[in-house]
Design a protein around this motif. Structure first.
Motif, PDB file in Angstrom:
ATOM      1  N   PHE A  60       0.832  -1.199   0.000  1.00 31.85           N
ATOM      2  CA  PHE A  60       0.000   0.000   0.000  1.00 31.85           C
ATOM      3  C   PHE A  60       0.874   1.258   0.000  1.00 31.85           C
ATOM      4  CE2 PHE A  60      -2.368   3.300   2.352  1.00 31.85           C
ATOM      5  CZ  PHE A  60      -3.443   3.448   1.498  1.00 31.85           C
ATOM      6  N   ARG A  61       1.900   1.271   0.831  1.00 33.69           N
ATOM      7  CA  ARG A  61       2.805   2.429   0.871  1.00 33.69           C
ATOM      8  C   ARG A  61       3.515   2.624  -0.462  1.00 33.69           C
ATOM      9  NH1 ARG A  61       5.472   1.713   6.881  1.00 33.69           N
ATOM     10  NH2 ARG A  61       3.709   2.616   8.006  1.00 33.69           N
ATOM     11  N   LYS A  65       3.356   5.880  -2.802  1.00 30.34           N
ATOM     12  CA  LYS A  65       4.589   6.593  -3.164  1.00 30.34           C
ATOM     13  C   LYS A  65       4.758   6.688  -4.675  1.00 30.34           C
ATOM     14  CE  LYS A  65       9.509   6.698  -2.197  1.00 30.34           C
ATOM     15  NZ  LYS A  65      10.634   6.067  -1.511  1.00 30.34           N
ATOM     16  N   ASP A  66       4.481   5.596  -5.381  1.00 26.49           N
ATOM     17  CA  ASP A  66       4.618   5.598  -6.841  1.00 26.49           C
ATOM     18  C   ASP A  66       3.658   6.586  -7.500  1.00 26.49           C
ATOM     19  OD1 ASP A  66       6.563   3.675  -6.652  1.00 26.49           O
ATOM     20  OD2 ASP A  66       5.234   2.004  -7.181  1.00 26.49           O
ATOM     21  N   ASP A  67       2.446   6.702  -6.950  1.00 30.40           N
ATOM     22  CA  ASP A  67       1.429   7.588  -7.518  1.00 30.40           C
ATOM     23  C   ASP A  67       1.485   8.987  -6.888  1.00 30.40           C
ATOM     24  OD1 ASP A  67      -0.473   7.633  -9.527  1.00 30.40           O
ATOM     25  OD2 ASP A  67      -2.142   7.343  -8.132  1.00 30.40           O
ATOM     26  N   ARG A  68       2.406   9.179  -5.951  1.00 30.10           N
ATOM     27  CA  ARG A  68       2.590  10.457  -5.245  1.00 30.10           C
ATOM     28  C   ARG A  68       1.284  10.945  -4.630  1.00 30.10           C
ATOM     29  NH1 ARG A  68       6.808  14.322  -8.105  1.00 30.10           N
ATOM     30  NH2 ARG A  68       6.447  15.254  -6.088  1.00 30.10           N
ATOM     31  N   ARG A  69       0.667  10.081  -3.842  1.00 30.13           N
ATOM     32  CA  ARG A  69      -0.585  10.399  -3.175  1.00 30.13           C
ATOM     33  C   ARG A  69      -0.456  10.172  -1.677  1.00 30.13           C
ATOM     34  NH1 ARG A  69      -4.654  11.248  -6.755  1.00 30.13           N
ATOM     35  NH2 ARG A  69      -4.429  10.323  -8.800  1.00 30.13           N
ATOM     36  N   THR A  70      -1.303  10.880  -0.924  1.00 31.17           N
ATOM     37  CA  THR A  70      -1.355  10.624   0.513  1.00 31.17           C
ATOM     38  C   THR A  70      -2.116   9.330   0.738  1.00 31.17           C
ATOM     39  OG1 THR A  70      -3.421  11.831   0.811  1.00 31.17           O
ATOM     40  CG2 THR A  70      -1.367  13.105   1.020  1.00 31.17           C
ATOM     41  N   TYR A  71      -1.984   8.785   1.937  1.00 35.52           N
ATOM     42  CA  TYR A  71      -2.696   7.548   2.257  1.00 35.52           C
ATOM     43  C   TYR A  71      -4.207   7.766   2.162  1.00 35.52           C
ATOM     44  CZ  TYR A  71       1.780   5.901   4.164  1.00 35.52           C
ATOM     45  OH  TYR A  71       3.082   5.534   4.335  1.00 35.52           O
ATOM     46  N   ALA A  72      -4.674   8.936   2.612  1.00 28.66           N
ATOM     47  CA  ALA A  72      -6.108   9.218   2.570  1.00 28.66           C
ATOM     48  C   ALA A  72      -6.605   9.307   1.130  1.00 28.66           C
ATOM     49  CB  ALA A  72      -6.406  10.509   3.319  1.00 28.66           C
ATOM     50  N   ASP A  73      -5.837   9.940   0.262  1.00 32.43           N
ATOM     51  CA  ASP A  73      -6.238  10.035  -1.149  1.00 32.43           C
ATOM     52  C   ASP A  73      -6.318   8.650  -1.790  1.00 32.43           C
ATOM     53  OD1 ASP A  73      -6.428  12.788  -1.076  1.00 32.43           O
ATOM     54  OD2 ASP A  73      -4.418  13.112  -1.901  1.00 32.43           O
ATOM     55  N   MET A  74      -5.321   7.830  -1.528  1.00 33.84           N
ATOM     56  CA  MET A  74      -5.310   6.497  -2.118  1.00 33.84           C
ATOM     57  C   MET A  74      -6.443   5.639  -1.558  1.00 33.84           C
ATOM     58  SD  MET A  74      -4.085   4.568  -4.390  1.00 33.84           S
ATOM     59  CE  MET A  74      -2.639   5.442  -4.915  1.00 33.84           C
ATOM     60  N   LEU A  75      -6.731   5.778  -0.285  1.00 35.37           N
ATOM     61  CA  LEU A  75      -7.842   5.039   0.314  1.00 35.37           C
ATOM     62  C   LEU A  75      -9.154   5.451  -0.340  1.00 35.37           C
ATOM     63  CD1 LEU A  75      -8.855   3.060   2.472  1.00 35.37           C
ATOM     64  CD2 LEU A  75      -8.969   5.005   4.050  1.00 35.37           C
ATOM     65  N   HIS A  76      -9.313   6.728  -0.598  1.00 35.58           N
ATOM     66  CA  HIS A  76     -10.510   7.236  -1.267  1.00 35.58           C
ATOM     67  C   HIS A  76     -10.648   6.629  -2.669  1.00 35.58           C
ATOM     68  CE1 HIS A  76     -13.732  10.065  -2.018  1.00 35.58           C
ATOM     69  NE2 HIS A  76     -13.133  10.473  -3.122  1.00 35.58           N
ATOM     70  N   ILE A  77      -9.556   6.598  -3.401  1.00 32.85           N
ATOM     71  CA  ILE A  77      -9.560   6.014  -4.753  1.00 32.85           C
ATOM     72  C   ILE A  77      -9.914   4.534  -4.706  1.00 32.85           C
ATOM     73  CG2 ILE A  77      -8.077   5.403  -6.715  1.00 32.85           C
ATOM     74  CD1 ILE A  77      -6.570   8.060  -6.142  1.00 32.85           C
ATOM     75  N   LEU A  78      -9.310   3.813  -3.791  1.00 31.61           N
ATOM     76  CA  LEU A  78      -9.577   2.381  -3.682  1.00 31.61           C
ATOM     77  C   LEU A  78     -11.025   2.105  -3.288  1.00 31.61           C
ATOM     78  CD1 LEU A  78      -6.278   1.196  -1.966  1.00 31.61           C
ATOM     79  CD2 LEU A  78      -6.963   0.835  -4.340  1.00 31.61           C
ATOM     80  N   MET A  79     -11.582   2.906  -2.387  1.00 31.37           N
ATOM     81  CA  MET A  79     -12.978   2.716  -1.993  1.00 31.37           C
ATOM     82  C   MET A  79     -13.917   3.027  -3.152  1.00 31.37           C
ATOM     83  SD  MET A  79     -13.231   3.882   2.025  1.00 31.37           S
ATOM     84  CE  MET A  79     -13.071   5.596   1.651  1.00 31.37           C
ATOM     85  N   ASP A  80     -13.607   4.072  -3.936  1.00 28.75           N
ATOM     86  CA  ASP A  80     -14.427   4.390  -5.106  1.00 28.75           C
ATOM     87  C   ASP A  80     -14.394   3.248  -6.115  1.00 28.75           C
ATOM     88  OD1 ASP A  80     -15.168   6.812  -4.038  1.00 28.75           O
ATOM     89  OD2 ASP A  80     -13.782   8.006  -5.265  1.00 28.75           O
ATOM     90  N   CYS A  81     -13.224   2.676  -6.327  1.00 25.89           N
ATOM     91  CA  CYS A  81     -13.108   1.535  -7.271  1.00 25.89           C
ATOM     92  C   CYS A  81     -13.892   0.332  -6.764  1.00 25.89           C
ATOM     93  CB  CYS A  81     -11.647   1.158  -7.476  1.00 25.89           C
ATOM     94  SG  CYS A  81     -10.715   2.370  -8.405  1.00 25.89           S
ATOM     95  N   TYR A  82     -13.821   0.088  -5.452  1.00 29.14           N
ATOM     96  CA  TYR A  82     -14.542  -1.047  -4.873  1.00 29.14           C
ATOM     97  C   TYR A  82     -16.040  -0.854  -5.006  1.00 29.14           C
ATOM     98  CZ  TYR A  82     -16.412  -4.218  -1.358  1.00 29.14           C
ATOM     99  OH  TYR A  82     -17.136  -5.187  -0.726  1.00 29.14           O
TER     100      TYR A  82
END
Length: 86
Positions: A60-61, A65-82
């Motif tokens: 997850f980290r 890091k690869d997408d240059r996003r915060t953990y909260a931003d990435m969590l939001h993206i993953l929840m939207d995809c789910y």
């Protein structure tokens, strides 16, 4: 043997009372009360702690890091995809 303390000599260090300036002498900007900014709603944030295997956390980290996003931003993206899969 130490000398006794002369308290009269300490009075020379006391501050002298200053005369208060009359309101007419103050600049206009200082005489008026400052205008306050309207209060803002506090940002509501929360915090969670997730226990997971270290390889999942590392993955997850790495994604963040690869997408240059915060953990909260990435969590939001993953929840939207789910939620989009349903």
């Amino acid at each position: 043997m130490p000398r006794s303390l002369d308290l009269n000599r300490l009075k020379s260090f006391e501050s002298k009372p200053r005369e208060a300036a009359a309101p007419a002498e103050l600049p206009r900007a200082l005489a008026e009360e400052p205008k306050r900014w309207p209060s803002r709603e506090p940002v509501t944030e929360g915090q969670i702690s997730i226990k997971a295997p270290t390889d999942v956390i590392a993955r997850f980290r790495a994604i963040c890091k690869d997408d240059r996003r915060t953990y909260a931003d990435m969590l939001h993206i993953l929840m939207d995809c789910y939620e989009g899969q349903k």
